[in-house]
Design an enzyme around this catalytic site. Structure first.
Site, mmCIF file in Angstrom:
data_model
loop_
_atom_site.group_PDB
_atom_site.id
_atom_site.type_symbol
_atom_site.label_atom_id
_atom_site.label_comp_id
_atom_site.label_asym_id
_atom_site.label_seq_id
_atom_site.Cartn_x
_atom_site.Cartn_y
_atom_site.Cartn_z
ATOM 1 N N GLU A 153 0.837 -1.195 0.000
ATOM 2 C CA GLU A 153 0.000 0.000 0.000
ATOM 3 C C GLU A 153 0.874 1.249 0.000
ATOM 4 O OE1 GLU A 153 -0.046 -2.576 2.036
ATOM 5 O OE2 GLU A 153 -2.056 -3.095 2.758
ATOM 6 N N GLY A 192 16.371 -39.752 5.526
ATOM 7 C CA GLY A 192 16.190 -40.971 4.761
ATOM 8 C C GLY A 192 14.812 -41.597 4.810
#
Lengths: 351, 351
Positions: free
Chosen positions: A52, A289
């Site tokens: 704005e 993993g």
């Protein structure tokens, strides 16, 4: 031009902040009077001007803003953060009407910006191109709605769902071209998580090659406290957050200011995600993993799957992408599929 | 127009025979004189007119063909099969020049058509758009060059490479829309192979829904001879070729004229493929189970992988797409990737 056309311009403006706003949303704003654009702006950078204000700063004659209409992709803020509240400034400028695409899910705003404007005589119109605005800040919206980061589980795997050949120290699957894309995927995250086994096996750095102002935090799940310096991880000062149940770990890493240790009696993946959320992490990529991938599936914490699939079959004895004591069937929906380098990149969302 | 333009027209003509020529190749032919097309034709149907004769039959005034140029996508035949040899007819018509895209790899022709034409005073030009012509009859060319069918191993699997949930009698992966495509894939094959375990588990019919003049032969690998009528397979008269080492099997199926039994002491998959080649099968789709898929990989007999991947993770305890005592890493190259129904269809070729 109608409301949608100006909002589309604001959405377009918002994109200019991509990669710079960090934990803040992308926001665009356009000031219009008598069917003429007075100024257009965007949230420029984390900690700097909101859209704005940026739009207002583009206006040649600030007095023109009186009685104008402001189009903004996200509800104006009404709290003092790193900048003063936009809602107050909008009132001060004498803006007549504010058209908002999406309400801000951040509890610091969440309707209060709109209330402030209405209480001060500004007309507020909601919901113009709200779907498009939502898509602009998927992670941000997810974070504030679910109070935890959006979790993407990433694997590189063969056509038969394997991540490594048997007995191989490390199997390289993706080629250089695919790796560039994987790097881009990482760069969009606020945190990356791996387990200690991955650190022991690969001694990775978990960095992003491109220079980033806010590199993803490197989250290591080392419940038993198996990691001991030196590690390649420690060679740079991007934050490392280490989750462990071993109270001796902190001492080992005391010489490394970038390492923060989180000790608890247990660290189920849900608790880790919860903790990351409390620390403001909006997006998390889990890179394995296989046991960790599976734990996230079992905990129902996989919002997205990102699979780089190479055109190979590894066979029965190779290591699968998902494995662990828990077992769970889960459905996903395709979101984006593309070929990149030697791989097929599959992004699928929770169904 | 130049040679390539006329050959392109012949290639276009050839396509009209798609699905009708069975074990014969698609062939197109165009007769040209004074830069005018006299006639264009194609191999119409297995056992019916060859392209050259079809083109000749389209010519309004047959006497015009004298001193014309014939563009043909495949070397004209010179043997008497289901129709008289084309090379002889071309000479009889008084054609001056024949432009050929591809030599016929079928040993019954293989250069002899060209020799015959040249020996009878016809000019022969080779190699115009040969790559395009090769692609038109990939399976046919493969069969005559390798003396065995082109083998496509097909699976429907989850994102983690599983074909069935644990303890489930049968897991349905692909939806109705994907199944229509799978049906089309089957319809392009001359044979489909499954193992006896798949027949025991699923009691499939292995038919193609669309009406086909030459439905794929249903090849069943039942080495131990575990299958006993009744079976849904036996409900229709599409040929079933059953490979077994059990000499008692023939008796069981003696009431079913569509069943042909092949007995040998051993049936390694390479021997089955060899036998199918000798019986003229040019393309074979292997549809599992997992041990058979793996045996084809281990025997280096997977020319193509066709994977229908659904967006689900099944987990560790589910059954993998490839499993067996042999283990082998093999690389493939993507050939075609598309989304169809709930699945991602991945066609990859041997690298």
């Amino acid at each position: 031009m109608n409301d949608e056309a100006y909002m589309r311009l604001a959405l377009h403006e918002a994109q200019r902040g991509r990669g710079l706003t960090y934990r803040n949303p992308l926001v665009g704003a356009v000031l219009v009077k008598d069917d003429q654009v007075l100024g257009a702006g965007h949230h420029v950078h984390f900690g700097q001007s909101h859209a704005e204000v940026d739009a207002f700063n583009q206006v040649q004659h600030p007095e023109d803003v009186k009685n104008s209409t402001l189009y903004v992709t996200l509800e104006p803020c009404c709290h003092t953060g790193k900048t003063p509240p936009c809602a107050h400034q909008i009132v001060d400028w004498g803006v007549k009407e504010v058209v908002v695409a999406q309400m801000d899910p951040n509890p610091l705003v969440k309707g209060q910006g709109i209330s402030y404007l209405e209480a001060h005589g500004v007309t507020v119109k909601m919901g113009v191109l709200s779907t498009e605005a939502e898509q602009l800040n998927e992670t941000y919206n997810f974070y504030y709605r679910h109070k935890r980061p959006l979790v993407t589980v990433k694997t590189a795997q063969s056509l038969d769902g394997k991540i490594a050949l048997p007995y191989a120290a490390r199997t390289y699957l993706t080629d250089a071209e695919a790796n560039v894309m994987i790097d881009d995927d990482r760069a969009e995250q606020q945190a990356i998580l791996v387990g200690s086994q991955t650190v022991l096996d690969d001694d990775p750095q978990l960095l992003v090659r491109q220079p980033l102002e806010y590199a993803p935090v490197r989250v290591i799940l080392d419940r038993r406290g198996r990691l001991v310096p030196p590690l390649r991880l420690l060679k740079c000062d991007v934050p490392i957050w280490l989750f462990t149940t071993n109270c001796h770990v902190a001492e080992r890493f005391s010489a490394y200011p970038q390492v923060r240790i989180f000790v608890a009696k247990r660290w189920p993946v849900a608790a880790v995600v919860q903790q990351l959320g409390q620390l403001g992490i909006q997006s998390l990529m889990v890179e394995g993993g296989a046991h960790i991938q599976n734990a996230f599936l079992a905990a129902d914490l996989v919002d997205q799957l990102l699979i780089y699939q190479v055109f190979e079959v590894f066979g029965r004895l190779s290591l699968p992408a998902f494995t662990g004591p828990e077992d769970r069937r889960q459905k996903f929906s395709p979101r984006n599929i593309m070929q990149v380098g030697n791989a097929l990149r599959i992004l699928a969302g929770r169904q």
